[in-house]
Design an enzyme around this catalytic site. Structure first.
Site, PDB file in Angstrom:
ATOM      1  N   ASN A 258      48.564   8.406  44.368  1.00 50.08           N
ATOM      2  CA  ASN A 258      47.674   7.745  43.417  1.00 50.08           C
ATOM      3  C   ASN A 258      47.142   6.441  43.990  1.00 50.08           C
ATOM      4  OD1 ASN A 258      47.654   9.615  41.366  1.00 50.08           O
ATOM      5  ND2 ASN A 258      49.341   8.678  40.219  1.00 50.08           N
TER       6      ASN A 258
ATOM      7  N   PHE B 170      52.339   2.268  33.187  1.00 48.46           N
ATOM      8  CA  PHE B 170      51.862   3.623  33.463  1.00 48.46           C
ATOM      9  C   PHE B 170      50.724   3.535  34.474  1.00 48.46           C
ATOM     10  CE2 PHE B 170      53.677   3.382  29.287  1.00 48.46           C
ATOM     11  CZ  PHE B 170      54.473   4.518  29.204  1.00 48.46           C
ATOM     12  N   GLU B 171      50.778   4.407  35.471  1.00 45.32           N
ATOM     13  CA  GLU B 171      49.837   4.234  36.578  1.00 45.32           C
ATOM     14  C   GLU B 171      48.388   4.526  36.210  1.00 45.32           C
ATOM     15  OE1 GLU B 171      52.746   7.102  37.738  1.00 45.32           O
ATOM     16  OE2 GLU B 171      51.333   7.773  39.259  1.00 45.32           O
ATOM     17  N   ASN B 172      48.140   5.110  35.047  1.00 43.73           N
ATOM     18  CA  ASN B 172      46.748   5.306  34.639  1.00 43.73           C
ATOM     19  C   ASN B 172      46.107   4.006  34.174  1.00 43.73           C
ATOM     20  OD1 ASN B 172      48.093   4.981  32.212  1.00 43.73           O
ATOM     21  ND2 ASN B 172      47.329   6.864  31.272  1.00 43.73           N
TER      22      ASN B 172
END
Lengths: 308, 244, 308, 244
Positions: A109, B41-43
């Site tokens: 990511n 949270f990586e979002n």
């Protein structure tokens, strides 16, 4: 406002004009929110080939496009089904070259975000510590170890990635492409700025004055946007904050129904090939299923004052 | 397993939560001993309070409503890279004796199968101060050497992370399985620190793909206390996520 | 919400505890908007010395702090008076070491932004093309030429800059430091994330629910904030969008009155030394002058829906 | 001077505007030949429409109200570094025959005086496709060689920018003074392209700090037409900014 021409076109036209075969396409920038399924399905219907798909966590849209044979390469951090784990079309393509062989460029990511950030910042790379010691660093040619020019550290240079087109689903936009997106932003901003073209798909088209009432929420300046498509429910089965929820069952059904190749072929015929538009898709989905996903309790933001 | 995971979170810590079991563990920790823990949270989402509903994905609408912060991925990942994140939770298809993780290539019946890949796992394993791995305990999951290092643990042993250039204050802290809790020695290799109630050491050893060392002071993992259990049952009344 | 203790303290306490002599202090992150004058004046009153001031375009607050002898070094892109050009205290310090010699580390807007961005991203430097060929590159040791690890280009590495404390003026914040800032953001986000401590000075303290109603507007997660100060009008004579306008005349008056050293000494006595608090400052400013700066026409943002 | 500056903006272009004269030039261009031009400000503001009032600084509240976009400095500066910005306007204490700018160190009566510094000027001069400099014309401002290169022009001549590593598509395009317009030859040196109405070439040459070359096809800078003049007078009715 100035003399800015409307960029509003249909999804069919947007894909026809701006997503030719061979393109590098960024989708799913907001991870599990607002995945541009309508655009992906139109790409499948128009029979595009040799696409490179770029995204962090691609969820089942990438799986569908791979299964439909549109894709020759994926550059992503995670390719599967966020509800159920594996993506069977992805597996068939990698393991058995069905329907065709694909190349997988494995990112994390953070490295996919940095690759887009580098391009958005207009520089050839971004430095990072992630992937040091991992096999991703060894196998991904876009990650390169180097020595820091300002101290003694080892770093990884993540090469800038410039997709041909970014397709972003948003809540609202004006006809010039000034868009309001809220909720988790993922890599939407850097992804759009990194890309040569940007297609914005909006739940609602609003007057420029709505956008300009809150310029801090503008996703990116309108001049970076190539085309605006009005396609309500275009992100189903993924959620659009403030518009509709996530259709969890749909992800599980897809998983169950596409385990085998013929199952996928039935699925893609039913939900994509024989569904000419998002309106027809919605009709097939059925009112009660859509109604169950609608907002039950609104939660409006407290406004801010830009006056003077 | 969930209660053990919850205890890895200390009060006031920044936690890379992930989904499912760790998410429940985060809620348990918040409602019991760690009310000041913050979920990342990586979002792009950061929460001081747990979401009002159990989540399937970190992008589910309940996770965004009343968040303290919503930004882009780098706005959260940069906190990780700054070394501010105390603990990150990860799952894995395979973990090895040095805590290296594989989520890219698996095997089933001798055939290679392609798994989804890193997501943010490599980033969390590379950069968070402590990494806690949760997985089912069997010889196919706990292996001597992973076939592919998706997310680095201690590599080949003590000193390896520093040689690679990974942050000094980072690395695997615990592997919590369905049978017990593994921790890491000075040499970077995992050892059995506790067995869950009802599990025998022999079963754990025979279900582990390498000769697992056992702590001199091997403990029995404490059972969830009544408060923890009440929270778990409230979040997951049908025990869908928390069978063990 | 969780058990998060209130971080609300007075400006006096915030400066006493978090801005010791010798600190590197980031101020003026939003350029000409929301300059934390109240904090700077309290720093002067508490007699801090040997500060390093960091900021892009510092405007007259830096000039005042230099004139008051608080500063031994400035790292900035532009030091002066945005209305009138020169800052006389800065000139006296550089040219004549009055009241003391200061070191100037000349940056550009982009290099100061990148130095903070590097620290905010947790990496030792950021790559850029700016300053190639300039004398800034030669004279600023935090800028170093190097060869790109991924292609043949020459680049400049801007070394990460980690201030000891960032002082940010914002429109509203909750007691835990979750702040809403709107308008131009300058280097506020990266500057705060780059710094070891953050002091937020807010026009209004609001309930956490107001902030959480719009998490996309949260400047930075509250856990990064060390202290929250409620000090309305703390940015005067700079503007706070939606609260008060820019007092242009004040900048010109400062320019005219501080041309000579004794003029500055009178000015700083009148407006800083003998004014114990922002409330007293406002009283001295006078109601009619403040009234003229108040919002005449409100312009509320169109809300967004976070419901589901 | 303002009308000449306005004509440097083409329709649809992205313009790093700056304050005062260039701001007025931007408004004139928007209201006449370049309605689709977009104004960028390094504090983070992007406008499709001019602000409703004349600004003293780019952070004045009228510049934020009804902007199309408000972000941080990098959100705008990155567009510059991507090479997307067509034209940037700059002032300077000194400009030299190769278009290099100095805003860091000046001299007055033989004494060095410290000026405010670059701000965003070096970035704009380094990275925008075309740079247009506006300044008063005299021998102290137009000098043979600046004492300090705050913002690079053509350095020491043709090829210099490329050698330094600056973007291929960047560099000085025009110097608009109170007396005329200078442009740059293939060799990177400035020449007089036009004189403003009422100015003589001799006066321009004697007020320039080096032997200024004159174009074979030297023109007279076109007077503002009636539309341009009407816009200028409306914005600056007291001719505070637009004396010349």
């Amino acid at each position: 406002m100035g003399m800015i021409a409307s960029k509003l076109i249909s999804m069919r036209q947007a894909v026809a004009e701006h997503v030719p075969s061979g393109s590098m396409v960024l989708m799913g920038a907001q991870l599990e929110q607002m995945i541009p399924f309508a655009a992906g399905h139109e790409i499948i219907r128009q029979g595009r080939r040799d696409l490179t798909l770029v995204g962090p966590i691609s969820d089942i849209l990438f799986d569908q496009m791979i299964g439909a044979g549109c894709v020759s390469r994926v550059m992503a951090a995670w390719i599967g089904n966020a509800s159920a784990g594996m993506g069977y079309c992805f597996r068939r393509a990698v393991e058995k070259s069905i329907p065709r062989a694909i190349e997988t460029v494995d990112h994390t990511n953070l490295t996919i975000a940095l690759a887009l950030h580098a391009a958005a910042m207009g520089v050839p790379f971004m430095p990072t510590y992630t992937t040091l010691g991992s096999d991703l660093l060894k196998r991904n040619g876009n990650l390169r170890e180097f020595s820091s020019p300002v101290n003694e550290e080892r770093l990884v240079a993540v090469r800038a990635l410039r997709p041909d087109v970014a397709i972003l689903h948003v809540q609202r936009a004006d006809a010039s492409g000034n868009a309001h997106l809220w909720g988790n932003l993922g890599v939407a901003i850097d992804g759009a700025r990194a890309s040569r073209k940007v297609i914005v798909v909006a739940e609602e088209i609003v007057a420029h004055e709505v956008i300009a009432s809150d310029p801090n929420r503008t996703l990116l300046p309108g001049f970076l946007v190539t085309a605006v498509v009005h396609d309500p429910w275009g992100a189903h089965p993924s959620p659009v904050q403030g518009y509709y929820g996530r259709d969890h069952a749909f992800f599980h059904e897809y998983h169950d129904q596409t385990r085998e190749l013929d199952g996928f072929e039935r699925w893609v015929k039913l939900w994509v090939a024989e569904v000419p538009s998002r309106a027809a898709y919605l009709k097939q989905l059925g009112d009660s299923r859509a109604d169950n996903l609608r907002v039950r309790e609104h939660a409006l933001s407290v406004p801010v004052d830009f006056g003077f | 397993m969930v209660a053990a995971a919850a205890r890895e979170i200390h009060d006031g810590e920044l936690v890379f939560v992930g989904m499912r079991l760790p998410m429940i563990a985060f809620v348990v920790a918040k409602r019991t001993h760690a009310p000041g823990a913050v979920g990342l949270f990586e979002n792009g989402v950061i929460r001081d309070t747990p979401a009002s509903e159990l989540l399937y994905t970190m992008g589910d609408p309940p996770n965004l409503l009343k968040a303290s912060y919503c930004g882009d991925m780098l706005s959260v990942m940069s906190l990780l890279q700054q070394g501010r994140v105390n603990v990150g939770f990860l799952g894995a298809a395979e973990v090895d004796r040095f805590g290296n993780l594989n989520t890219t290539w698996g095997s089933r019946n001798g055939q290679q199968i392609r798994l989804p890949g890193s997501g943010g796992a490599c980033d969390i394993a590379s950069l968070s101060q402590r990494t806690v791995v949760l997985l089912e305990h069997n010889r196919l999951r706990l292996v001597s050497r992973v076939g592919h290092i998706t997310s680095p643990g201690n590599g080949t042993g003590n000193g390896w992370r520093r040689e690679q250039g990974l942050p000094l204050r980072s690395g695997p802290s615990a592997i919590i399985t369905t049978m017990g809790v593994l921790r890491f020695g000075e040499d970077g290799e995992a050892y059995l620190a506790s067995v869950h109630p009802g599990m025998s050491v022999e079963d754990v050893l025979s279900d582990t793909g390498w000769t697992l060392r056992v702590a001199d002071d091997l403990a029995v993992t404490p059972e969830p206390d009544s408060t923890e259990l009440a929270v778990i049952r409230k979040i997951d009344p049908n025990r869908f996520w928390t069978k063990s």
